[in-house]
Structure formats: structure tokens, C-alpha cells
Design an enzyme around this catalytic site. Structure first.
Site, PDB file in Angstrom:
ATOM      1  N   HIS A   1       0.818  -1.223   0.000  1.00 38.99           N
ATOM      2  CA  HIS A   1       0.000   0.000   0.000  1.00 38.99           C
ATOM      3  C   HIS A   1       0.845   1.262   0.000  1.00 38.99           C
ATOM      4  O   HIS A   1       0.348   2.347  -0.299  1.00 38.99           O
ATOM      5  CB  HIS A   1      -0.925   0.005   1.215  1.00 38.99           C
ATOM      6  CG  HIS A   1      -2.023  -0.998   1.099  1.00 38.99           C
ATOM      7  ND1 HIS A   1      -3.312  -0.662   0.792  1.00 38.99           N
ATOM      8  CD2 HIS A   1      -2.017  -2.354   1.203  1.00 38.99           C
ATOM      9  CE1 HIS A   1      -4.059  -1.759   0.728  1.00 38.99           C
ATOM     10  NE2 HIS A   1      -3.294  -2.798   0.983  1.00 38.99           N
TER      11      HIS A   1
ATOM     12  N   ASP B   1       3.435   9.383  -0.889  1.00 33.01           N
ATOM     13  CA  ASP B   1       2.258   8.609  -0.462  1.00 33.01           C
ATOM     14  C   ASP B   1       2.047   7.483  -1.461  1.00 33.01           C
ATOM     15  O   ASP B   1       2.219   7.683  -2.673  1.00 33.01           O
ATOM     16  CB  ASP B   1       1.018   9.526  -0.473  1.00 33.01           C
ATOM     17  CG  ASP B   1       0.071   9.241   0.683  1.00 33.01           C
ATOM     18  OD1 ASP B   1       0.029   8.090   1.146  1.00 33.01           O
ATOM     19  OD2 ASP B   1      -0.637  10.173   1.106  1.00 33.01           O
TER      20      ASP B   1
HETATM   21  C1  GDG Z   1      -2.219   3.807   3.333  1.00 30.38           C
HETATM   22  C2  GDG Z   1      -1.195   4.484   2.402  1.00 30.38           C
HETATM   23  C3  GDG Z   1      -2.876   4.416   0.556  1.00 30.38           C
HETATM   24  C4  GDG Z   1      -9.161  10.150   7.455  1.00 30.38           C
HETATM   25  N1  GDG Z   1      -9.580  10.968   8.403  1.00 30.38           N
HETATM   26  C5  GDG Z   1     -10.745  10.490   8.872  1.00 30.38           C
HETATM   27  C6  GDG Z   1     -11.044   9.345   8.160  1.00 30.38           C
HETATM   28  N2  GDG Z   1     -10.043   9.144   7.298  1.00 30.38           N
HETATM   29  C7  GDG Z   1      -9.954   8.030   6.331  1.00 30.38           C
HETATM   30  C8  GDG Z   1     -10.088   8.597   4.936  1.00 30.38           C
HETATM   31  C9  GDG Z   1      -9.318   7.572   4.111  1.00 30.38           C
HETATM   32  C10 GDG Z   1      -8.296   7.019   5.088  1.00 30.38           C
HETATM   33  O1  GDG Z   1      -8.687   7.422   6.387  1.00 30.38           O
HETATM   34  C11 GDG Z   1      -6.889   7.557   4.817  1.00 30.38           C
HETATM   35  O2  GDG Z   1      -6.402   6.932   3.674  1.00 30.38           O
HETATM   36  P1  GDG Z   1      -5.093   7.439   2.906  1.00 30.38           P
HETATM   37  O3  GDG Z   1      -5.014   6.704   1.624  1.00 30.38           O
HETATM   38  O4  GDG Z   1      -5.196   8.907   2.687  1.00 30.38           O
HETATM   39  O5  GDG Z   1      -3.853   7.208   3.861  1.00 30.38           O
HETATM   40  P2  GDG Z   1      -3.201   6.024   4.809  1.00 30.38           P
HETATM   41  O6  GDG Z   1      -4.023   5.802   6.023  1.00 30.38           O
HETATM   42  O7  GDG Z   1      -1.811   6.488   5.058  1.00 30.38           O
HETATM   43  O8  GDG Z   1      -3.203   4.677   3.942  1.00 30.38           O
HETATM   44  C12 GDG Z   1      -1.932   5.311   1.350  1.00 30.38           C
HETATM   45  C13 GDG Z   1      -3.770   3.623   1.498  1.00 30.38           C
HETATM   46  O9  GDG Z   1      -3.013   2.913   2.481  1.00 30.38           O
HETATM   47  C14 GDG Z   1      -4.601   2.603   0.710  1.00 30.38           C
HETATM   48  O10 GDG Z   1      -3.790   1.771  -0.045  1.00 30.38           O
HETATM   49  O11 GDG Z   1      -3.701   5.241  -0.257  1.00 30.38           O
HETATM   50  O12 GDG Z   1      -0.998   5.887   0.464  1.00 30.38           O
HETATM   51  O13 GDG Z   1      -0.304   5.317   3.165  1.00 30.38           O
HETATM   52  O14 GDG Z   1     -10.162   6.528   3.693  1.00 30.38           O
HETATM   53  O15 GDG Z   1     -11.459   8.687   4.645  1.00 30.38           O
HETATM   54  N3  GDG Z   1     -12.169   8.637   8.357  1.00 30.38           N
HETATM   55  C15 GDG Z   1     -13.034   9.094   9.323  1.00 30.38           C
HETATM   56  N4  GDG Z   1     -12.782  10.193  10.064  1.00 30.38           N
HETATM   57  C16 GDG Z   1     -11.656  10.930   9.891  1.00 30.38           C
HETATM   58  O16 GDG Z   1     -11.450  11.920  10.590  1.00 30.38           O
HETATM   59  N5  GDG Z   1     -14.194   8.420   9.531  1.00 30.38           N
END
Ligand code: GDG
Length: 505
Positions: free
Chosen positions: A180, A392
Site C-alpha cells: 500500500h 504517499d
Molecule cells: C495507506 C497508504 C494508501 C481520514 N480521516 C478520517 C477518516 N479518514 C480516512 C479517509 C481515508 C483514510 O482514512 C486515509 O487513507 P489514505 O489513503 O489517505 O492514507 P493512509 O491511512 O496512510 O493509507 C496510502 C492507502 O493505504 C490505501 O492503499 O492510499 O498511500 O499510506 O479513507 O477517509 N475517516 C473518518 N474520520 C476521519 O477523521 N471516519
């Protein structure tokens, strides 16, 4: 390893594999409140991505619960399995394992190194020994809860040596791995003292998936560095390498979101009423939104400095723009993350101190996990999303923001170092997150774009995300791994996950 019960849930149809997802953490968070365990749905990109895929398909999810304390899994996780719609199988970790494998090898070596931040790495040899030990532990749990026809889908950088561990146990399973986070360029990866062991272990999987072509290219270059005669065959998203008598498929599969679900939910009455309330409370000021886990890869200080510069250079945006930065607490017991939190909060304080006027505070800083309705309301209301990680794997926030912009309004400012940039570059304003002046200009540009241009860009973004949503991602991975699609894993009518399987290690 002893297991006192084995899985009794059969593969849904003979000859058709069940999906067994394996990740560091189960898709739940356990918290002790007043001496009793409370279970909450877990957050993060991986959970968002995989849950819809296993639900009602008889699948299993194997992972750590996140605690090293004694828990009565049979009573605690059974309810969680029922509400998840699939079976959760816990792996238990000791305190030393959690420290050295999770906080050590995974978070102090692989996480920074794979995000090109090698100066943050602590190459402590003991971490590596625990990494192997814990991967062996996961492999033992997989061995006792899976069947030969299952497809074992292993997720992320914590578990890169599982296929090798399974082979050492003499367990033959079809295995796939998906990374990821980014895979770094050869000159960075080669600083890893265990580089050859990691590459060899990864080649024990039948298929390896990366987020982007960039990551896949970096990985293949690392292989070629160690084995210069290595050749790849095939073309397109999935290549094949033949190495040591084995054939391994290596593909690029950009992860995505459940686009339709975001679009429908963001139009719900609950979200609409929050949107109205937010707009009223902003008194006509437009929202620039950032949503990130507390992490040094997300480029938070750089982003705040860019916003400060935009306010300094363009006084006309003062009072007319408000930056809402949501920071979701993460790894807050780690000193480095505490220091990052302090740095972010100091910057927010300085900028607000410099620019606040009666009735307008330039930065609204939210340090907590938002309820989903609240998050979606922010996505819908924000005229600009500022997604500027220094590196990322993908970044789902960028895609979720666009999915919620039902009226094709809103502007996405996106780091060129996010995996999402490869797909979204035609609609987003791409920036180098280290270029504070460039990001400040992009903020001003987003503010000044004509309504027609905003709409044309957002339409492009939404079309591309809708076309390649989470189901497309799963289908392309499974097609490459097994020549199957998601629908070949049949929905089990009225499926109720069986009693949780207790595992003793
Ligand atoms: C890893 C990789 C890759 C965020 N704030 C809240 C909340 N979120 C949810 C978002 C989103 C998720 O968390 C964050 O996903 P990201 O992709 O931005 O980042 P990572 O957690 O670092 O994920 C990344 C991912 O895996 C998938 O392969 O894209 O690059 O680092 O879904 O919606 N959800 C809620 N409240 C919040 O305040 N409910």
C-alpha cells in the site's frame, strides 16, 4: 503454535477459493473503557478498501487486534465478526513483538525508508529478528485457518516475508501481496541492511502488486541490481519475471474507493444538513481542506507554511479563505509523532496569531477522528482540497474528496509524489510539496479559477475515479492472480460469520 479449533466454514463452492485477507491489524480497534473492552470499526485506507470485498463472501481477515493485553476473543471478537459480515481471526503479539516488529522494523525502518526518508531510519538489527519471528507467527495462523483452495491475500509492508514462512512450514497456498505504500528507488532501497532477504522473500509470493508503475519499476530495478541477467516478459500493467525456477507476476494496481457509496452517502439528508450548517458558520468564507493522519509523510508543516505564504502574498484571500486542517491522531505514543504534533500546533498558533481578525480565524485545526457524516460534509463543503504528502502510496482522501463533489465543483491540489497523481494529473493542480511558493501559488490559482474550468477539471477527476473504483481494483488484482473476478467469489445469502476462531500461539 497450537490452535484449539479449526475453520469449519467451507469454501463457498468447491473449486472456488475463499479470500483470506491478512494484514498487520484487524479491521477493528479495541479500547478498554472502565475495565471492559470496546470494539470500534478501524480507520485507515486499508480497511476502507478491503471490507466491502470480504463482506458476505465467507471470507476471513487475519490480523493483530492492536493490543498485547489478554482478551477473551471468543466473547469479544464474535460480535465484531457478526457486524463485520466476515470472520475475524486474531494473531496475538507479545509486548516485545509489538515493540520490535511493529514500532521497530515496520515503523522505524520500512515506513520511513519506503517514503524516501532514510535519515529517519533506525536500522536496529534486533528489529529484523522480530520481524521474521512475527511473520512466522502470522504464517502459522494462516496455516491453521485456511484451506488449500483459499487465496491468501497479504497486505502491506509489515508482512513481506509471510510467503517464505508458509513455504518453510510446508504449506502450499496461492499467495498474493499488495504493497500500500510506495516502493523506493534502488539507491534508497539498497541502504536496507536486509535488502537481499526482503527481495528474495517477496519473490516467494505468486503475485506482487504495487500502487503505481513507478513503484513497480523501482522494484524491478532493485531485482535487476541484484540479479543483472533478470528479464521480464509481458507488457501492460502486469509483467512476469522468471527467477530461480519460479514465475512471479508483478503488477501495478492503483487502489481506489467505493465511488458510488461516497457519492450517495454525501447526498444523504444527514450530510446535507451538516453542509448547510457548515456553510452558515463559515460566513461566506471558502474552505480549503486538509485531512490526514498525523504522519511526517503527509507534509503538514510544509503545507501550513505554504498557506501562510499565500496569505502573505495575496491579502485579497484573507477572510475569503479558511483552511480547515483535520489531523487524525496516529502513533501518538511515539516521540517523533509527538514532536510532529507540537510542530504543527505551533505553526497553527503562529499563523492564526499573525492573521486572525475579528470574525475570522484563518486555520481551523481539528485534532480528532471525525464521524463519517462530518467528514463527508467537510469534503462536500470545501471549495479546495489540499492533498500534499511528501510521498504517499496512493492517498484515498484525494479520491474521496472528488467523489463527494456531486455538482462537479471543487478543486483538488495534489502532490506529484502521491500515487494518485499518476491517475489524477489531468484534473488536479499538481504541486511539489517541498516548493512552498509553488503550493502558495496553487492555492491562489484554485481560488481564482473560473467556474467552467473548475467544473471541467472536477468532471475529469470524477470520471476517472468512478471508472476505476475499488471494485475495479479488486477485479484487476484477482484477474491477474487467479483469472477470477470479484463476482466469482459468490455472495453467500444470509451469510452469518461463524463463531470466532480462537488461536493460541
Ligand atoms: C495507506 C497508504 C494508501 C481520514 N480521516 C478520517 C477518516 N479518514 C480516512 C479517509 C481515508 C483514510 O482514512 C486515509 O487513507 P489514505 O489513503 O489517505 O492514507 P493512509 O491511512 O496512510 O493509507 C496510502 C492507502 O493505504 C490505501 O492503499 O492510499 O498511500 O499510506 O479513507 O477517509 N475517516 C473518518 N474520520 C476521519 O477523521 N471516519
Amino acid at each position: 503454535m497450537k490452535s484449539n479449533r479449526r475453520s469449519t466454514h467451507p469454501a463457498p463452492e468447491s473449486g472456488i477459493a475463499r479470500l483470506v485477507a491478512v494484514s498487520n491489524r484487524l479491521p477493528i480497534a479495541l479500547r478498554k473503557v472502565g475495565g471492559k473492552w470496546q470494539i470500534q470499526p478501524g480507520g485507515g485506507g486499508l480497511v476502507t478498501a478491503i471490507s466491502p470485498v470480504l463482506r458476505h463472501r465467507g471470507g476471513l481477515w487475519i490480523g493483530w487486534s492492536g493490543t498485547t493485553e489478554e482478551v477473551n476473543w471468543e466473547t469479544e471478537l464474535d460480535g465484531a465478526s457478526l457486524s463485520a459480515g466476515y470472520t475475524l481471526v486474531p494473531v496475538t503479539l507479545t509486548h516485545d513483538e509489538a515493540e520490535n516488529f511493529y514500532l521497530g522494523f515496520a515503523n522505524q525502518i520500512i515506513w520511513p525508508l519506503f517514503h524516501d526518508l532514510q535519515t529517519r531510519c533506525n536500522f536496529e538489527p534486533i528489529f529484523w529478528r522480530y520481524y521474521l519471528q512475527v511473520n512466522n507467527k502470522y504464517a502459522s495462523v494462516i496455516a491453521s485457518h485456511s484451506q488449500p483452495s483459499d487465496f491468501i491475500w497479504v497486505h502491506d509492508y509489515h508482512l513481506m516475508t509471510i510467503a517464505q514462512s508458509l513455504r518453510a512450514l510446508g504449506i502450499e497456498r496461492k499467495t498474493g501481496f499488495f504493497l500500500h505504500i510506495p516502493f523506493p528507488p534502488v539507491d534508497i532501497f539498497f541502504r536496507l541492511p536486509w535488502r537481499a532477504q526482503i527481495l528474495q522473500a517477496l519473490l516467494e509470493f505468486d503475485i506482487l502488486g504495487f500502487q503505481t508503475l513507478r513503484d513497480r519499476r523501482n522494484f524491478i530495478q532493485c531485482l535487476q541490481y541484484l540479479s543483472p541477467s533478470l528479464k521480464t516478459s509481458g507488457h501492460g500493467a502486469v509483467l512476469t519475471v522468471n527467477i530461480a525456477g519460479r514465475s512471479v507476476r508483478i503488477g501495478s494496481f492503483p487502489i481506489s474507493i467505493d465511488f458510488d457509496e461516497f457519492a450517495v452517502h454525501s447526498a444523504s439528508r444527514e450530510v446535507e444538513s451538516r453542509v448547510r450548517w457548515l456553510k452558515e458558520s463559515m460566513l461566506g468564507s471558502q474552505i480549503v481542506l486538509g485531512v490526514d493522519r498525523l504522519d511526517y509523510t503527509k507534509g503538514l508543516p510544509e503545507r501550513l507554511n505554504a498557506f501562510r505564504l499565500a496569505l502573505q502574498n495575496h491579502p485579497d484571500i484573507r477572510r475569503r479563505l479558511t483552511f480547515v486542517q483535520v489531523v487524525v491522531p496516529s502513533r501518538t505514543d511515539v516521540l517523533e509523532y509527538q514532536a510532529l504534533k507540537a510542530e504543527v500546533e505551533q505553526l497553527v498558533g503562529e499563523i492564526n496569531g499573525e492573521f486572525t481578525t475579528a470574525g475570522w480565524v484563518p486555520i481551523h485545526y481539528i485534532f480528532r477522528n471525525l464521524q463519517r457524516d462530518e467528514l463527508l460534509a467537510y469534503y462536500r463543503t470545501a471549495q479546495v482540497a489540499l492533498v500534499t504528502p511528501v510521498k504517499d502510496g496512493m492517498n484515498l482522501v484525494a479520491k474521496e474528496y472528488c467523489a463527494c463533489h456531486l455538482d462537479d465543483d471543487g478543486v483538488l491540489i495534489l502532490s506529484e509524489f502521491a500515487g494518485a497523481a499518476a491517475e489524477l494529473q489531468r484534473g488536479a493542480l499538481l504541486v511539489n510539496p517541498y516548493d512552498v511558493e509553488g503550493v502558495a501559488q496553487a492555492i491562489y490559482k484554485a481560488f481564482s479559477l473560473s467556474a467552467d474550468e473548475k467544473r471541467a477539471r472536477m468532471r475529469r477527476l470524477r470520471d476517472s475515479i468512478k471508472k476505476r473504483d475499488i471494485y475495479y481494483w479488486v477485479d484487476s488484482y484477482l484477474k491477474a492472480a487467479l483469472s477470477k473476478k470479484l463476482h466469482d467469489f459468490p455472495m453467500v445469502e444470509d451469510y452469518v460469520p461463524p463463531i470466532l476462531l480462537r488461536t493460541e500461539i
